[in-house]
Scaffold this motif. Structure first.
Motif, mmCIF file in Angstrom:
data_model
loop_
_atom_site.group_PDB
_atom_site.id
_atom_site.type_symbol
_atom_site.label_atom_id
_atom_site.label_comp_id
_atom_site.label_asym_id
_atom_site.label_seq_id
_atom_site.Cartn_x
_atom_site.Cartn_y
_atom_site.Cartn_z
ATOM 1 N N ILE A 35 8.327 6.344 9.723
ATOM 2 C CA ILE A 35 9.662 5.814 10.010
ATOM 3 C C ILE A 35 10.250 5.141 8.770
ATOM 4 O O ILE A 35 11.453 5.202 8.553
ATOM 5 N N ARG A 36 9.372 4.537 7.970
ATOM 6 C CA ARG A 36 9.843 3.901 6.727
ATOM 7 C C ARG A 36 10.460 4.953 5.827
ATOM 8 O O ARG A 36 10.039 6.091 5.777
ATOM 9 N N LYS A 37 11.452 4.539 5.068
ATOM 10 C CA LYS A 37 12.099 5.483 4.152
ATOM 11 C C LYS A 37 11.222 5.784 2.936
ATOM 12 O O LYS A 37 11.291 6.844 2.367
ATOM 13 N N ASN A 38 10.385 4.840 2.556
ATOM 14 C CA ASN A 38 9.538 5.015 1.388
ATOM 15 C C ASN A 38 8.078 4.999 1.825
ATOM 16 O O ASN A 38 7.371 4.029 1.635
ATOM 17 N N ASN A 39 7.619 6.098 2.413
ATOM 18 C CA ASN A 39 6.246 6.217 2.888
ATOM 19 C C ASN A 39 5.317 6.363 1.677
ATOM 20 O O ASN A 39 5.469 7.298 0.897
ATOM 21 N N PRO A 40 4.347 5.457 1.521
ATOM 22 C CA PRO A 40 3.494 5.511 0.330
ATOM 23 C C PRO A 40 2.411 6.588 0.365
ATOM 24 O O PRO A 40 1.790 6.855 -0.650
ATOM 25 N N PHE A 41 2.183 7.206 1.520
ATOM 26 C CA PHE A 41 1.080 8.152 1.637
ATOM 27 C C PHE A 41 1.587 9.585 1.761
ATOM 28 O O PHE A 41 2.576 9.850 2.426
ATOM 29 N N ASN A 42 0.830 10.493 1.141
ATOM 30 C CA ASN A 42 1.203 11.902 1.226
ATOM 31 C C ASN A 42 0.632 12.526 2.513
ATOM 32 O O ASN A 42 -0.135 11.902 3.243
ATOM 33 N N LEU A 43 1.022 13.756 2.775
ATOM 34 C CA LEU A 43 0.601 14.415 4.017
ATOM 35 C C LEU A 43 -0.910 14.611 4.131
ATOM 36 O O LEU A 43 -1.446 14.460 5.225
ATOM 37 N N PRO A 44 -1.638 14.957 3.050
ATOM 38 C CA PRO A 44 -3.094 15.069 3.218
ATOM 39 C C PRO A 44 -3.762 13.763 3.655
ATOM 40 O O PRO A 44 -4.706 13.794 4.449
ATOM 41 N N ILE A 45 -3.263 12.622 3.187
ATOM 42 C CA ILE A 45 -3.823 11.339 3.609
ATOM 43 C C ILE A 45 -3.554 11.121 5.099
ATOM 44 O O ILE A 45 -4.441 10.713 5.859
ATOM 45 N N ILE A 46 -2.333 11.404 5.532
ATOM 46 C CA ILE A 46 -1.985 11.229 6.947
ATOM 47 C C ILE A 46 -2.758 12.223 7.814
ATOM 48 O O ILE A 46 -3.306 11.871 8.861
ATOM 49 N N PHE A 47 -2.864 13.476 7.369
ATOM 50 C CA PHE A 47 -3.640 14.475 8.110
ATOM 51 C C PHE A 47 -5.106 14.045 8.208
ATOM 52 O O PHE A 47 -5.732 14.200 9.260
ATOM 53 N N GLY A 48 -5.652 13.522 7.125
ATOM 54 C CA GLY A 48 -7.042 13.051 7.133
ATOM 55 C C GLY A 48 -7.268 11.938 8.134
ATOM 56 O O GLY A 48 -8.322 11.864 8.773
ATOM 57 N N PHE A 49 -6.261 11.062 8.274
ATOM 58 C CA PHE A 49 -6.353 9.986 9.264
ATOM 59 C C PHE A 49 -6.420 10.563 10.671
ATOM 60 O O PHE A 49 -7.258 10.170 11.483
#
Length: 172
Positions: A35-49
């Protein structure tokens, strides 16, 4: 997780619907970052979570992999150590300006990555303990032995990433 919550709530399986609520809560964390405009994490990090959540909460607890496969718990903790170590490298790159990173010792990065992985393992074990004391009574079936194996496997996963970060970082 929301559909599993409803399914197990209707079915009357209190242990599983409570685990599904936990899954809903922890799954919402990356969504809040999106939701944040400046998400610090890339998609592989989020997918890994989400892979970790799927393997630990759904497969591990709800689908009973922890009960049927003795190696599952150690594997998930090993993965968590690796994952948190990678997140540690990402945080290091996000929070430390490049000029400061160039002057930072490889040992500092090594210790940061390893410490973050060990901290995550300790926090997870606290989560398991509190969960067993309040809701499920199924997370730490092996008692202290299970806790120590989990911490050791998380440490080994974090150590691998810490060694990788040490080798990859330029000498100062």
């Amino acid at each position: 997780m929301a559909s599993l919550f409803v399914f197990y709530l209707i079915k009357g399986d209190s242990s599983r619907w409570q685990v599904a609520i936990g899954g809903i809560i922890v799954s919402a964390l990356p969504l809040l970052l999106l939701i944040r405009k400046n998400n610090p994490f890339n998609l592989p990090i989020i997918f890994g979570f989400y892979l970790f959540i799927f393997c630990s909460i759904f497969l591990g607890s709800i689908a009973s992999f922890y009960l049927h496969f003795k190696w599952w718990d150690s594997t998930v903790h090993f993965y968590k150590g690796i994952y948190v170590g990678i997140v540690g490298i990402t945080l290091y790159k996000l929070w430390i300006p490049e000029q400061a990173r160039n002057g930072t010792s490889r040992w500092i990065l090594f210790l940061f990555v390893l410490s973050l992985a060990v901290l995550a393992g300790a926090l997870w074990e606290i989560y398991e303990f509190v969960g067993d004391q309040t809701f499920t009574h199924t997370m730490q079936r092996g008692g202290n032995t299970d806790t120590m194996h989990d911490l050791l496997w998380g440490f080994v996963g974090g150590l691998i990433v810490a060694i990788y970060s040490f080798v990859r970082k330029q000498k100062v």
